[in-house]
Design an enzyme around this catalytic site. Sequence first.
Site, PDB file in Angstrom:
ATOM      1  N   ASP A  76     -10.702   1.765  -3.495  1.00  0.00           N
ATOM      2  CA  ASP A  76     -11.237   1.393  -2.186  1.00  0.00           C
ATOM      3  C   ASP A  76     -12.755   1.399  -2.209  1.00  0.00           C
ATOM      4  OD1 ASP A  76      -8.986   0.820  -0.796  1.00  0.00           O
ATOM      5  OD2 ASP A  76      -8.822   2.746   0.228  1.00  0.00           O
TER       6      ASP A  76
ATOM      7  N   ASP B 166       0.830  -1.207   0.000  1.00  0.00           N
ATOM      8  CA  ASP B 166       0.000   0.000   0.000  1.00  0.00           C
ATOM      9  C   ASP B 166       0.871   1.267   0.000  1.00  0.00           C
ATOM     10  OD1 ASP B 166      -2.371   1.436   0.214  1.00  0.00           O
ATOM     11  OD2 ASP B 166      -3.151   0.205   1.846  1.00  0.00           O
TER      12      ASP B 166
HETATM   13  C1  DGJ Z   1      -5.892   1.466   1.926  1.00  0.00           C
HETATM   14  C2  DGJ Z   1      -6.177   0.301   1.028  1.00  0.00           C
HETATM   15  O1  DGJ Z   1      -6.635   0.733  -0.207  1.00  0.00           O
HETATM   16  C3  DGJ Z   1      -7.168  -0.613   1.720  1.00  0.00           C
HETATM   17  O2  DGJ Z   1      -7.537  -1.660   0.870  1.00  0.00           O
HETATM   18  C4  DGJ Z   1      -6.557  -1.127   2.986  1.00  0.00           C
HETATM   19  O3  DGJ Z   1      -5.479  -1.952   2.697  1.00  0.00           O
HETATM   20  C5  DGJ Z   1      -6.142   0.035   3.881  1.00  0.00           C
HETATM   21  N1  DGJ Z   1      -5.347   0.982   3.186  1.00  0.00           N
HETATM   22  C6  DGJ Z   1      -5.402  -0.457   5.080  1.00  0.00           C
HETATM   23  O4  DGJ Z   1      -4.928   0.559   5.846  1.00  0.00           O
END
Ligand code: DGJ
Length: 703
Positions: free
Chosen positions: A507, A443
């Site tokens: 997301d 990430d």
């Molecule tokens: C942002 C990501 O896009 C999510 O899928 C998840 O992994 C969160 N961060 C975790 O903090």
Amino acid sequence: MSNLTHLTNAGVSVVIATSSGTPSILHWGRAISPGFDASALVQTQLEPTPHCDFDEPQTIGIWRENSRGFIGEPTIKGSRPGRDWSHHFTVRSTQLDGNTVTYVSIDAEAELEIEARFELTEQGVLKLSQRVTNLGLSEFTVEALTSYLPVPDYTKDVLDFHGRWMRERQPQRQAIRVGNWVREGREGRTGHDYTLIQFALAEGTTFEHGEAWGLSLAWSGNNRHVVERTAIGRTSMGAGELLLPDEMVLASNESYQAPTVVAVYANDGIDGASHRLHSMLRARPNHPTNIRPRPVTLNVWEAVYFDHDFDKLAALADAAAAIGVERFVLDDGWFGARRHDRAGLGDWVVSKDVWPEGLGKLVDKVKSVGLEFGLWFEGEMVNQDSDLYREHPEWILQAGGRIPPEFRTQQVLDLAHDGAYKHVFDQTHAILSEYDIAYIKWDHNRVLTEASHYGKAAVRKQVEAIYRMFDELKAAHPGLEIESCSSGGGRIDLGMIDHADRFWTSDNNDALERQSINRYTSIAIPPELLGTHIGPTKAHSSGRTHSHTFRAITALWGHAGLEWDLTEASVEDMELLKGWTSYYKAKRGLLHSGRTVRVDGSETSNQIHGVVAQDKSEALYMYAQLTTSEYSRPANIRLTGLDSEATYLVKVVEPAGAAVGMQLLPPKWYAGVRVPGAFLASSGLRAPVLRPEQAMLIEATRV
Ligand code: DGJ
């Protein structure tokens, strides 16, 4: 060597002449039959001499120098203190190797060498790479090295994509006007607003028809795309890395290799361009589907967030195994003091609080039910509340001693710092060595501000470091797959594609929002590289509630998975999910190799999206009703991309349940009809009257 080069492949031609002393592109577009008279072609492109203009026709080459009479942004911007800001390159060599031509030019006065390499791939995609070398003794500062390509005067519209967290890659199309339409990304990462590709389109070009020219910068840092129509009437497209002040200072004999620009032309619509890009990417030996099929993935983030508990996660693994999931990914929260998003980043050691015996028990559990194990990292980041920051506060990217403003309570590690790089690599490597981990989700949850390495702007160094990190982790752990995530889809680009195996698309798991995010992201990126998950019944991102069917069908068009607390799914949902995963497994070969088609619609209330096998023997389509239809009887469903000479058995399939209609009786063809491909592409099938936010699947099989 003749002073004209003709590259041609797969219906595309690029013609470049050097007769004026500099390479200039005479043509980039539809294929031209070889054997033409080169000098005649050059003549056709010599400019007239209007009044109040240069006295002789000027030929502006690919380097767009002011010294050749170009009044606009030159290809290379840069200087030595007080001099050499204006250039004049003369071609010294032309090297043709198959469908790749490389030009090297020199500006002896400014003591610069510039090289441009044009490769026209088998799929008709043009890759353009440029490099500038400082031949002088003093430093030369490069401000920009942009790759420009001419497009015809009759291009009408510019289409690009904008976005934000939760709403990536929304199309915007507008008329090309005189001036520059510029899309810049200055986030230090690719960014949610990154256009991913920018098109110039002929009048009326749609997904199915017309001419399209597209440019995409293969780079995961600051970026710039531009469509330029000059007052003299010529139109060009350009793309390049956006360099920060003094970010690229070349010492004597040093070079700057600009990121490759991927340029695609098609005369069969935006989908034609998409097809060329997908085919080019799929031809890479290490393209993930050339290695193995893409496993159904359960990511536990929305199921548990930071609440890590063995029993709960074990129950999730059991539920996942029961419905046919193949990979289980433990997300954020397993390490350091990471009980919430304000601490722990930087300490990539298993938390004793939540996992007193380590992760082994969970990994074993997941593997015992037949799933692979995946784990989340965010190695470029650090919380101030972490052991790493307490020990090395000097390792963050910062300028002038200022601590950058907090962003998700975190800072960015300066990975160009050997110590910081080694720390992240070693800790990640240790975890990957200790446990059987098939996959990491990596990430990147903040933008870079004042990105500086010992006072020098350092976005580029950061990008190079993460590419290296991924490559070294993969070399140390053969078979390891890496997902590039950045608060959802903030790091999706054609540069990262060579280092990562999957992108987390967004997301936003709300199926309605995902309909467009998936549709437009997949123009440049093949669907098998895009994570598409079934989210919970009530979307965490929007609060909208969607039927199981709509969510499941929406999630089918990528590397499919789930992001849902399955322990709370009903018995009926679990049955449906079982059917869905087995359908995905049966169809992923087609979904991940076929040609993507986005059917031109007459209504915005629905969209039709499909994948057609390359041999056209079968296809699968989604008819998605987004809002209520404009009409009481919606427009016919056209199924495009099929063999117009062949007949197909067409039927509705319901592996994830049935769409809910608003009709007394559905159309009569659902159970199966035999219809010619040409008829399906033009007349089509009567559409059902569905409720909004519903979708159905249609299979077509050649008979
Ligand atoms: C942002 C990501 O896009 C999510 O899928 C998840 O992994 C969160 N961060 C975790 O903090």
